[in-house]
Design a protein around this motif. Sequence first.
Motif, short mmCIF file in Angstrom:
data_model
loop_
_atom_site.label_atom_id
_atom_site.label_comp_id
_atom_site.label_asym_id
_atom_site.label_seq_id
_atom_site.Cartn_x
_atom_site.Cartn_y
_atom_site.Cartn_z
N UNK A 112 -1.13 0.24 -13.81
CA UNK A 112 -0.47 -0.80 -14.60
C UNK A 112 -0.50 -2.08 -13.76
N UNK A 113 -1.20 -3.08 -14.24
CA UNK A 113 -1.53 -4.26 -13.42
C UNK A 113 -0.93 -5.53 -14.00
N UNK A 114 -0.45 -6.36 -13.09
CA UNK A 114 -0.02 -7.70 -13.47
C UNK A 114 -0.68 -8.70 -12.55
N UNK A 115 -1.34 -9.69 -13.12
CA UNK A 115 -1.98 -10.76 -12.35
C UNK A 115 -1.30 -12.08 -12.66
N UNK A 116 -0.93 -12.81 -11.62
CA UNK A 116 -0.39 -14.16 -11.77
C UNK A 116 -1.27 -15.08 -10.94
N UNK B 59 -0.42 -7.30 -8.79
CA UNK B 59 0.53 -6.20 -8.60
C UNK B 59 0.06 -5.00 -9.41
N UNK B 60 -0.18 -3.90 -8.74
CA UNK B 60 -0.59 -2.68 -9.44
C UNK B 60 0.42 -1.58 -9.16
N UNK B 61 0.84 -0.91 -10.22
CA UNK B 61 1.84 0.14 -10.10
C UNK B 61 1.29 1.46 -10.63
N UNK B 62 1.82 2.53 -10.06
CA UNK B 62 1.54 3.90 -10.55
C UNK B 62 0.04 4.19 -10.61
N UNK B 63 -0.60 4.12 -9.47
CA UNK B 63 -2.04 4.38 -9.40
C UNK B 63 -2.37 5.76 -9.95
N UNK B 64 -3.38 5.84 -10.80
CA UNK B 64 -3.86 7.08 -11.43
C UNK B 64 -2.81 7.72 -12.34
N UNK C 144 -17.36 -9.40 -2.05
CA UNK C 144 -17.52 -8.71 -3.33
C UNK C 144 -18.43 -9.50 -4.25
N UNK C 145 -19.13 -8.80 -5.13
CA UNK C 145 -20.01 -9.51 -6.05
C UNK C 145 -20.29 -8.72 -7.33
N UNK C 146 -19.92 -7.44 -7.37
CA UNK C 146 -20.29 -6.60 -8.51
C UNK C 146 -19.40 -6.82 -9.73
N UNK C 147 -18.20 -7.33 -9.52
CA UNK C 147 -17.29 -7.54 -10.64
C UNK C 147 -16.70 -6.26 -11.18
N UNK C 148 -16.45 -5.29 -10.30
CA UNK C 148 -15.89 -4.01 -10.74
C UNK C 148 -14.48 -3.76 -10.25
N UNK C 149 -14.01 -4.53 -9.29
CA UNK C 149 -12.73 -4.23 -8.65
C UNK C 149 -11.56 -4.30 -9.63
N UNK C 150 -11.34 -5.46 -10.25
CA UNK C 150 -10.19 -5.62 -11.14
C UNK C 150 -10.31 -4.72 -12.36
N UNK C 151 -11.52 -4.56 -12.87
CA UNK C 151 -11.72 -3.69 -14.02
C UNK C 151 -11.35 -2.25 -13.68
N UNK C 152 -11.77 -1.79 -12.52
CA UNK C 152 -11.47 -0.42 -12.10
C UNK C 152 -10.00 -0.23 -11.83
N UNK C 153 -9.37 -1.20 -11.18
CA UNK C 153 -7.94 -1.11 -10.90
C UNK C 153 -7.13 -1.07 -12.19
#
Length: 283
Positions: free
Chosen positions: A109-113, A147-152, A95-104
């Motif tokens: 609902x996202x939690x990053x640790x 951790x991502x919950x309830x996609x869309x 990956x290199x575009x830097x869009x993954x986490x932003x899009x997710x």
Amino acid sequence: MNKTIKILPEHLANKIAAGEVIQRPSSAVKELIENSLDAYSKSIKLIIKDGGKELIQVVDDGDGMCADDAVVAFHRHATSKIETYEDLEAIKTLGFRGEALSSIAAVSQVELRTRREIDTVGLKVRFDGGKESQIVQDACPQGTSVTMRNLFFNTPARRNFLKSKSTEYRHIYDVVQRCALSYPDVGFQFYSDDEMILNLRGSELSDRLKDVFGEAHFQTLMPVTSDKESVSISGYIGQPQFARRGKAEQYLFLKDISSAKISITRFIRHTSICLKKDLFRFL
């Protein structure tokens, strides 16, 4: 004079962009696992529920991130991979575009640790539909957990477009299988609805093939290598009597093409010719 063309609000533009990157649960799984691989992880755990629609969690033991990077990583086009056009011409990461986490973050609902080895304490960051809701210090192991919950959940029309649980599960399994085959030295664990689906230790490619496809299937394969001036090929091919229609079990991975002097199209054509020649040689 009434204008008909308007600039979209940022939150709406982000949701549209997110839909282009994250089309279904397997898209998010692919992006997160690739981030883990780029972080030099040696062990990756994937947990999903309801075919990824309710929960997707990817846990790795990679490099982790500092506090500033953990927050900026959720911004669009935020990346550590490229700074100049020359960097773009020498990409060696997934990956290199830097869009993954932003899009997710925009559609779930996202939690990053995350914690680096040099840090005594990690960080926990939460986003809800693209909006930052919490940043706190956290006692967590080295590496990163997303951790991502309830996609869309905030785009019902797109959520309704998702297929059945079993269909989305199969797409996710295919992503995990491909990643596991292309990185046999990395351990993978895959859980679906609290059931362990895969438990793969880091190994050689031959052992990974046995673990994924079974000993009986592996015995039908033959090793093949081909070293040419511009490309080196290695892997396994099936014997003609076990051939199947379609390309469901054909896997081709490009490990490093940064120094290659041929185009991707020519590489694939060259690879096909080399494999055919080696197949006839083995037969």
